[in-house]
Design a protein around this motif. Structure first.
Motif, mmCIF file in Angstrom:
data_model
loop_
_atom_site.group_PDB
_atom_site.id
_atom_site.type_symbol
_atom_site.label_atom_id
_atom_site.label_comp_id
_atom_site.label_asym_id
_atom_site.label_seq_id
_atom_site.Cartn_x
_atom_site.Cartn_y
_atom_site.Cartn_z
ATOM 1 N N ALA A 107 97.681 42.056 74.200
ATOM 2 C CA ALA A 107 99.075 42.068 74.654
ATOM 3 C C ALA A 107 100.050 42.205 73.492
ATOM 4 O O ALA A 107 101.116 42.821 73.641
ATOM 5 N N THR A 108 99.693 41.662 72.329
ATOM 6 C CA THR A 108 100.663 41.573 71.231
ATOM 7 C C THR A 108 100.385 42.505 70.062
ATOM 8 O O THR A 108 101.282 42.769 69.258
ATOM 9 N N ARG A 109 99.166 43.011 69.930
ATOM 10 C CA ARG A 109 98.792 43.867 68.799
ATOM 11 C C ARG A 109 98.839 45.337 69.196
ATOM 12 O O ARG A 109 98.652 45.693 70.355
ATOM 13 N N ASN A 110 99.033 46.200 68.203
ATOM 14 C CA ASN A 110 99.112 47.638 68.445
ATOM 15 C C ASN A 110 97.736 48.293 68.284
ATOM 16 O O ASN A 110 97.522 49.133 67.416
ATOM 17 N N VAL A 111 96.808 47.853 69.125
ATOM 18 C CA VAL A 111 95.467 48.436 69.170
ATOM 19 C C VAL A 111 95.072 48.593 70.629
ATOM 20 O O VAL A 111 95.666 47.975 71.524
ATOM 21 N N ARG A 112 94.037 49.415 70.856
ATOM 22 C CA ARG A 112 93.570 49.638 72.229
ATOM 23 C C ARG A 112 92.051 49.588 72.296
ATOM 24 O O ARG A 112 91.370 49.737 71.286
ATOM 25 N N ILE A 113 91.556 49.426 73.506
ATOM 26 C CA ILE A 113 90.111 49.431 73.737
ATOM 27 C C ILE A 113 89.628 50.875 73.838
ATOM 28 O O ILE A 113 90.165 51.665 74.615
ATOM 29 N N MET A 140 92.737 43.137 61.176
ATOM 30 C CA MET A 140 92.080 44.078 60.275
ATOM 31 C C MET A 140 92.177 45.504 60.804
ATOM 32 O O MET A 140 92.426 46.448 60.042
ATOM 33 N N VAL A 141 92.000 45.674 62.113
ATOM 34 C CA VAL A 141 92.080 47.017 62.695
ATOM 35 C C VAL A 141 93.520 47.517 62.678
ATOM 36 O O VAL A 141 93.801 48.660 62.290
ATOM 37 N N GLU A 142 94.457 46.668 63.062
ATOM 38 C CA GLU A 142 95.865 47.067 63.079
ATOM 39 C C GLU A 142 96.376 47.356 61.672
ATOM 40 O O GLU A 142 97.168 48.289 61.461
ATOM 41 N N GLY A 143 95.906 46.583 60.690
ATOM 42 C CA GLY A 143 96.355 46.764 59.318
ATOM 43 C C GLY A 143 95.655 47.873 58.561
ATOM 44 O O GLY A 143 96.064 48.207 57.445
ATOM 45 N N GLY A 144 94.581 48.431 59.117
ATOM 46 C CA GLY A 144 93.909 49.559 58.480
ATOM 47 C C GLY A 144 92.768 49.203 57.557
ATOM 48 O O GLY A 144 92.138 50.098 56.985
ATOM 49 N N SER A 145 92.440 47.900 57.417
ATOM 50 C CA SER A 145 91.308 47.548 56.560
ATOM 51 C C SER A 145 89.974 47.715 57.279
ATOM 52 O O SER A 145 88.913 47.640 56.651
ATOM 53 N N PRO A 160 92.917 51.744 66.539
ATOM 54 C CA PRO A 160 94.372 51.926 66.585
ATOM 55 C C PRO A 160 94.828 52.900 67.674
ATOM 56 O O PRO A 160 95.849 52.676 68.320
ATOM 57 N N ALA A 161 94.069 53.967 67.877
ATOM 58 C CA ALA A 161 94.501 55.004 68.815
ATOM 59 C C ALA A 161 93.929 54.827 70.209
ATOM 60 O O ALA A 161 94.473 55.348 71.180
ATOM 61 N N GLY A 162 92.821 54.116 70.341
ATOM 62 C CA GLY A 162 92.165 54.008 71.626
ATOM 63 C C GLY A 162 91.424 55.277 71.975
ATOM 64 O O GLY A 162 91.179 56.143 71.138
ATOM 65 N N SER A 163 91.067 55.404 73.246
ATOM 66 C CA SER A 163 90.302 56.553 73.725
ATOM 67 C C SER A 163 91.159 57.382 74.678
ATOM 68 O O SER A 163 92.041 56.851 75.345
#
Length: 292
Positions: A105-111, A76-81, A204-207
């Motif tokens: 490891a596999t998704r384009n998101v960050r903590i 949901m976060v990676e897809g923008g919903s 998506p962008a992280g900190s």
């Protein structure tokens, strides 16, 4: 001076990203930001799960959307919903949550931030329990109780989901939070030892900063390769507060590593030093820890 502080707080609250600092100020800013921007926050649900408690406490003004699995929150976060997500990251008794580590490891998101919350487990029963429902981490934190019961364990996606199963069963039990078991007669404090869970706030962008950095890397399967990868960290005098190995699922006995570093502002130099010593390197978060 007070007016200037107020101006700075208002300026920071105008930005929708969660704060990169911890402590009481970080929690205050996160609450203010959530009320101003009302972000859509996906979390491992349903309502009254431990993750829901962490998300609603940290961002009380957010629009909270439950997901059935950790992977669904990431999607949901990676897809923008969803603007942000909240997922269990690690527990002080049971270590990191595998599905969260795999998704990082596999998704384009960050903590963006990490929330730390004391975990109190409660046990409720109907009749003589032959089955006990709960999340795997909760089950693992109450081994002594479960051993005394001799009941079959049935895993659920969350402790709140376990309560839903408990509502319609007979001769069964459930492990869940005090809030999830309101209205039921329950014995609380059944965890084996004092327990804390850290929840990752993902975006998506992280900190842009924070005391901690989380990295995922892989090394060749050759003698000394892990030592060589960790050598620059030790040489820089950086404390490594966590190291955890996880199968890559790409081939049998192939692993990657998750490390958490107390690095402050010195991350860029370490990343450059590590690139030549690893086959995979990904910065999956910069954050502070907010204690709820």
């Amino acid at each position: 001076m007070e007016r200037r502080i107020q101006e700075l707080v208002e300026l920071r609250a105008s930005c929708p990203e969660p704060p990169s600092i911890g402590g009481e100020l970080g929690a205050f800013l996160a609450s203010l930001i959530s009320r101003r921007h009302k972000p859509v926050v996906a979390y491992l649900g349903p309502e009254k799960s431990f993750t829901w408690e962490a998300a609603s406490s940290y961002m009380p003004g957010a629009s909270l959307v439950p997901a059935r699995t950790i992977g669904e929150v990431f999607a949901m976060v990676e897809g923008g919903s969803a603007d942000l997500g909240v997922v269990p990251f690690m527990n002080s008794l049971e270590g990191p949550v595998g599905e969260t580590v795999d998704s990082l490891a596999t998704r384009n998101v960050r903590i963006s931030a990490v929330l730390e919350m004391r975990i109190v487990l409660c046990f409720a029963k109907r009749g003589t329990p032959r089955v006990v429902y709960s999340h795997p981490h909760a089950i693992a934190q109450a081994r002594r109780l479960l051993s005394s019961l001799g009941a079959q364990v049935v895993y659920t996606n969350s402790t709140a989901e376990a309560v839903k199963a408990f509502e319609t069963c007979t001769d069964c039990g459930v492990l869940a939070s005090p809030r999830a078991l309101v209205g039921f007669e329950a014995q609380c404090g059944v965890e084996d030892a004092e327990s804390y869970t850290r929840f990752a706030v993902i975006s998506p962008a992280g900190s842009g900063g924070g005391r901690y950095a989380a990295l995922i890397f892989a090394v060749p399967n050759t003698p000394g390769s892990l030592y060589r990868a960790l050598e620059p960290i030790a040489a820089a005098g950086v404390n490594m507060s966590l190291i955890y190995s996880r199968p890559t699922r790409l081939s049998p006995w192939d692993y990657f590593f998750l490390v958490e570093l107390e690095v402050g502002d010195g991350l860029d130099g370490l990343v450059s030093a590590l690139r030549g010593r690893t086959t995979l390197l990904k910065v999956v978060g910069r954050y502070d820890v907010v204690r709820l």
